[in-house]
Design a protein around this motif. Sequence first.
Motif, PDB file in Angstrom:
ATOM      1  N   ASP A 142      22.757 -66.252  16.008  1.00 45.29           N
ATOM      2  CA  ASP A 142      21.485 -65.801  16.555  1.00 45.29           C
ATOM      3  C   ASP A 142      20.362 -66.661  15.976  1.00 45.29           C
ATOM      4  N   VAL A 143      19.527 -67.191  16.858  1.00 47.39           N
ATOM      5  CA  VAL A 143      18.461 -68.109  16.453  1.00 47.39           C
ATOM      6  C   VAL A 143      17.128 -67.570  16.961  1.00 47.39           C
ATOM      7  N   LEU A 144      16.138 -67.602  16.094  1.00 44.38           N
ATOM      8  CA  LEU A 144      14.781 -67.220  16.469  1.00 44.38           C
ATOM      9  C   LEU A 144      13.906 -68.461  16.409  1.00 44.38           C
ATOM     10  N   VAL A 145      13.259 -68.775  17.515  1.00 39.77           N
ATOM     11  CA  VAL A 145      12.345 -69.908  17.586  1.00 39.77           C
ATOM     12  C   VAL A 145      10.929 -69.361  17.683  1.00 39.77           C
ATOM     13  N   VAL A 146      10.074 -69.832  16.792  1.00 40.14           N
ATOM     14  CA  VAL A 146       8.668 -69.438  16.780  1.00 40.14           C
ATOM     15  C   VAL A 146       7.869 -70.590  17.376  1.00 40.14           C
ATOM     16  N   GLY A 147       7.101 -70.285  18.432  1.00 44.62           N
ATOM     17  CA  GLY A 147       6.297 -71.321  19.070  1.00 44.62           C
ATOM     18  C   GLY A 147       6.256 -71.151  20.563  1.00 44.62           C
ATOM     19  N   THR A 148       6.011 -72.267  21.251  1.00 53.96           N
ATOM     20  CA  THR A 148       5.829 -72.228  22.707  1.00 53.96           C
ATOM     21  C   THR A 148       6.670 -73.271  23.447  1.00 53.96           C
ATOM     22  N   PRO A 149       7.931 -73.469  23.062  1.00 54.23           N
ATOM     23  CA  PRO A 149       8.742 -74.441  23.803  1.00 54.23           C
ATOM     24  C   PRO A 149       9.104 -73.907  25.190  1.00 54.23           C
ATOM     25  N   ASP A 150       9.463 -74.808  26.063  1.00 54.56           N
ATOM     26  CA  ASP A 150       9.905 -74.440  27.401  1.00 54.56           C
ATOM     27  C   ASP A 150      11.220 -73.663  27.301  1.00 54.56           C
ATOM     28  N   ARG A 151      11.283 -72.512  27.948  1.00 54.36           N
ATOM     29  CA  ARG A 151      12.481 -71.646  27.860  1.00 54.36           C
ATOM     30  C   ARG A 151      13.727 -72.327  28.448  1.00 54.36           C
ATOM     31  N   ASP A 152      13.575 -73.077  29.519  1.00 59.17           N
ATOM     32  CA  ASP A 152      14.714 -73.777  30.104  1.00 59.17           C
ATOM     33  C   ASP A 152      15.264 -74.817  29.128  1.00 59.17           C
ATOM     34  N   ASP A 153      14.366 -75.487  28.403  1.00 62.59           N
ATOM     35  CA  ASP A 153      14.800 -76.459  27.407  1.00 62.59           C
ATOM     36  C   ASP A 153      15.548 -75.770  26.268  1.00 62.59           C
ATOM     37  N   LEU A 154      15.092 -74.581  25.882  1.00 61.69           N
ATOM     38  CA  LEU A 154      15.808 -73.830  24.844  1.00 61.69           C
ATOM     39  C   LEU A 154      17.188 -73.409  25.313  1.00 61.69           C
ATOM     40  N   TYR A 155      17.312 -73.099  26.596  1.00 58.71           N
ATOM     41  CA  TYR A 155      18.625 -72.769  27.153  1.00 58.71           C
ATOM     42  C   TYR A 155      19.551 -73.976  27.004  1.00 58.71           C
ATOM     43  N   ASP A 156      19.026 -75.168  27.265  1.00 62.35           N
ATOM     44  CA  ASP A 156      19.826 -76.388  27.110  1.00 62.35           C
ATOM     45  C   ASP A 156      20.224 -76.605  25.647  1.00 62.35           C
TER      46      ASP A 156
END
Length: 196
Positions: A131-145
């Motif tokens: 489980d990973v928590l990302v803090v910020g505003t990256p593009d959600r589709d990019d996070l899926y990748d």
Amino acid sequence: MSAPSLLPLLRTQTQGVLLAWLYLHPEERHSLTDLARRLGVSVSTIHREADRLVEAGLLTDSHVGRSRLVQARTDTAVFQPLADLLAVTYGPIPVLTGLLSGFPGVLRAYVYGSWAARYQGHGGEPPNDVDVLVVGTPDRDDLYDVAAAARQQLGREVNIRQISAEVWDDPEPAGFVATVRSRPIVELDVRESAPA
């Protein structure tokens, strides 16, 4: 000193994290100073571990000026099985750090849940996912990748959840954030750094 919960076959947690950094990026050479910084241990500790692993034939070392560089030794029969074992145990730190370092919009990133608990020495079954928590505003589709790439490298499910810095930094967190902050978490060093 007890064996690390993630892989009790190893002597120390530092040994596991060091091997994972090197075996999951076998094409890269790292200075002992860089590794000590990344792993949050002293240079003398990394020096001792590197000496043992070079002597055992698991790492190679070389010198560039005054810097000692180490690298995974890939020409042995144990390389691939050990790399696979390290990926499913200590892999989340080097793999996710590599995928998220310098990623647009990512301010901070943490591993939480059962993997973080095992990493911090809490007993239990081997974790089934990360489980990973990302803090910020990256593009959600990019996070899926990113999650898909990490899943492929780690051989297990990777779940990434994103929240804003304002929600994470709230001095009186509630709900999900309060739960995550009250349990074991492992911060990933996602700042961009120069290669060794």
